[in-house]
Design a protein around this motif. Structure first.
Motif, short mmCIF file in Angstrom:
data_model
loop_
_atom_site.label_atom_id
_atom_site.label_comp_id
_atom_site.label_asym_id
_atom_site.label_seq_id
_atom_site.Cartn_x
_atom_site.Cartn_y
_atom_site.Cartn_z
N LEU A 186 0.81 -1.21 0.00
CA LEU A 186 0.00 0.00 0.00
C LEU A 186 0.85 1.27 0.00
O LEU A 186 0.36 2.35 -0.34
N THR A 187 2.10 1.17 0.40
CA THR A 187 2.98 2.33 0.50
C THR A 187 3.54 2.67 -0.87
O THR A 187 4.22 1.84 -1.49
N ILE A 188 3.27 3.88 -1.34
CA ILE A 188 3.71 4.26 -2.68
C ILE A 188 4.48 5.57 -2.65
O ILE A 188 4.41 6.36 -1.71
N MET A 189 5.23 5.78 -3.72
CA MET A 189 5.80 7.07 -4.04
C MET A 189 4.94 7.66 -5.15
O MET A 189 4.88 7.13 -6.26
N ALA A 190 4.21 8.73 -4.84
CA ALA A 190 3.28 9.32 -5.80
C ALA A 190 4.01 10.25 -6.75
O ALA A 190 4.88 11.03 -6.35
N THR A 191 3.61 10.17 -8.02
CA THR A 191 4.17 11.02 -9.06
C THR A 191 3.10 11.86 -9.76
O THR A 191 3.43 12.72 -10.58
N GLY A 192 1.82 11.61 -9.45
CA GLY A 192 0.75 12.34 -10.10
C GLY A 192 -0.57 12.14 -9.40
O GLY A 192 -0.68 11.37 -8.44
N LEU A 193 -1.58 12.87 -9.86
CA LEU A 193 -2.95 12.66 -9.41
C LEU A 193 -3.90 13.03 -10.54
O LEU A 193 -3.59 13.88 -11.37
N TYR A 194 -5.03 12.35 -10.55
CA TYR A 194 -6.01 12.53 -11.63
C TYR A 194 -5.38 12.40 -13.01
O TYR A 194 -5.78 13.05 -13.96
N GLY A 195 -4.38 11.54 -13.13
CA GLY A 195 -3.76 11.31 -14.42
C GLY A 195 -2.86 12.43 -14.89
O GLY A 195 -2.40 12.41 -16.04
N LYS A 196 -2.57 13.39 -14.04
CA LYS A 196 -1.72 14.52 -14.39
C LYS A 196 -0.48 14.50 -13.49
O LYS A 196 -0.50 13.92 -12.41
N PRO A 197 0.61 15.16 -13.91
CA PRO A 197 1.79 15.23 -13.04
C PRO A 197 1.46 15.86 -11.70
O PRO A 197 0.60 16.74 -11.60
N LEU A 198 2.13 15.40 -10.67
CA LEU A 198 1.87 15.89 -9.33
C LEU A 198 2.14 17.39 -9.24
O LEU A 198 3.23 17.85 -9.59
N PRO A 199 1.16 18.19 -8.81
CA PRO A 199 1.40 19.63 -8.66
C PRO A 199 2.42 19.92 -7.56
O PRO A 199 2.57 19.13 -6.61
N ASN A 200 3.08 21.05 -7.66
CA ASN A 200 4.09 21.40 -6.67
C ASN A 200 3.52 21.42 -5.26
O ASN A 200 4.15 20.96 -4.31
N GLN A 201 2.32 21.98 -5.10
CA GLN A 201 1.74 22.11 -3.76
C GLN A 201 1.37 20.76 -3.14
O GLN A 201 1.16 20.66 -1.94
N ASN A 202 1.31 19.71 -3.95
CA ASN A 202 1.01 18.38 -3.44
C ASN A 202 2.26 17.52 -3.26
O ASN A 202 2.15 16.34 -2.96
#
Length: 301
Positions: A186-202
Motif C-alpha cells: 500500500l505504501t507508494i511514491m506518488a508522481t501524479g494525481l487525476y492522471g496529471k503530473p503531481l502539482p508542486n503544492q502536493n
C-alpha cells in the motif's frame, strides 16, 4: 516490479474529475482502497469511494515549506523547480548513490491508487494518486539485512520555499517508517494525481503516500532516503512528542491532546455536512493491522 498488488479496474471505471461529486454518495464504510486494491473488487464497490475534485485536492494543503495557511502552497509553490530531480539513497543498502528520477521512472510500473487521506487535524479527503510501490525503489538500492527503518528528507531550498525562511520547524522536514511499513504494497511514491503530473503544492515531483497513517507522515518533495538500523527522528515528533508520535497510525480511540480523533470533516462536504466516524487505520486495517500485532496502539501513537 509492482507485482505484489494488482489492479483489476481501469482508470475509466473511476469517477472522472469532470463529474463534480454528489457528496451524499460518499460512504465511510469502505474498508479498503486502491483501484482494485482487493482481488475481485467490483466497480460498483469502487464507486463508493468518491474522489475529491482537482481544485479541492490542489488548493487545500499542508506544506509548511510554503506557509501555514491551507492556501499558501497553491499560491506560492509555483516557483519550485522540480526538473531535473534526483533522490540520494544511502545507509544500509548495497547500491548507494544518487538516483535520477527519470531513470527511476523508466524502471517502475506507474499505477492508479485511489486512497483516503486523513489529516491529524481531523479533516479528510479522497485522492486518486498515480505512483509506484516504494518497495520497488528500495529494491533498486538493495536493502541490507541489518536495515530496520527508512528515513526520508524533503528538499531544502529556502529561496524557492519561503516557509523555510522561518522557524516553524527545524528544516529540512524529515520523516521515517519501519522497514516493513515501507515495503508494504500500500505504501507508494506518488508522481501524479487525476492522471496529471503531481502539482508542486502536493509534493512534486515525488512524495510518499502511506494511506493508513495521518497525512504528515506522507513526506513531500523527497530528495533523500536512508536505510538505518535505528529509529530515525521525524519533524513533528521532534517538535511536539506529546502530540505527534513516530507511528502516527490513524486511530479514532487515541485523541490528539487538543482535539478528538473519533470523527473527521470531509473536505468538500459543505459547511453544514455532518462529521463522519474515523476508521481505524483509516479503513485499511484488513491490510495492515498485522504489522502491529502485540503493540500497544494507544502508547505507540
Amino acid at each position: 516490479m509492482a507485482g505484489r498488488w494488482r489492479n483489476r479496474l481501469s482508470w475509466s471505471e473511476v469517477t472522472p474529475e469532470r463529474v463534480w461529486l454528489d457528496r451524499r454518495q460518499v460512504m465511510a464504510g469502505l474498508g479498503v482502497a486502491g483501484l482494485g486494491a482487493v482481488v475481485g473488487m467490483r466497480p460498483a464497490r469502487a464507486e463508493a469511494l468518491v474522489p475529491n475534485s482537482w481544485d479541492e485536492i490542489t488548493s487545500y494543503n499542508n506544506f509548511y515549506e510554503f506557509g501555514t495557511d491551507k492556501g499558501d502552497p497553491s499560491r506560492k509553490a509555483g516557483a519550485l523547480t522540480t526538473d531535473p530531480w534526483s533522490v540520494e539513497i544511502g545507509g544500509l543498502v548495497d547500491r548507494p548513490g544518487r538516483y535520477d528520477l527519470d531513470d527511476i521512472l523508466a524502471k517502475v510500473s506507474i499505477e492508479d491508487r485511489l486512497y483516503r487521506l486523513r489529516c491529524v487535524e481531523a479533516w479528510s479527503m479522497v485522492v486518486p494518486w498515480q505512483g509506484f510501490e516504494l518497495a520497488d525503489l528500495l529494491d533498486m538500492a538493495g536493502v541490507q539485512a541489518s536495515a530496520k527503518y527508512v528515513a526520508f528528507e524533503t528538499l531544502l531550498r529556502p529561496e524557492e520555499m519561503p516557509g523555510q525562511r522561518g522557524r516553524i520547524l527545524d528544516w529540512p522536514y524529515v520523516e521515517g517508517l519501519r522497514l516493513d511499513e515501507a515495503m508494504h504494497p500500500l505504501t507508494i511514491m506518488a508522481t501524479g494525481l487525476y492522471g496529471k503530473p503531481l502539482p508542486n503544492q502536493n509534493g512534486a515531483p515525488l512524495r510518499l503516500v502511506v494511506p493508513w497513517k495521518y497525512g504528515f507522515k506522507s513526506i513531500k518533495s523527497v530528495v533523500r532516503i536512508t536505510l538505518t538500523d535505528t529509529q530515525p527522528p521525524t519533524s513533528w515528533n521532534r517538535y511536539a512528542p506529546r502530540e505527534y508520535g513516530f507511528y502516527a497510525n490513524v486511530n479514532p480511540t487515541v485523541d490528539h491532546p487538543r482535539w478528538s480523533q473519533a470523527t473527521e470533516r470531509r473536505i468538500g462536504g459543505g459547511f453544514f455536512a455532518p462529521r463522519v466516524a474515523t476508521l481505524m487505520f483509516n479503513g485499511y486495517g484488513e491490510e495492515v493491522a498485522g504489522l502491529y500485532a502485540g503493540m500497544d496502539l494507544a502508547a505507540e501513537f
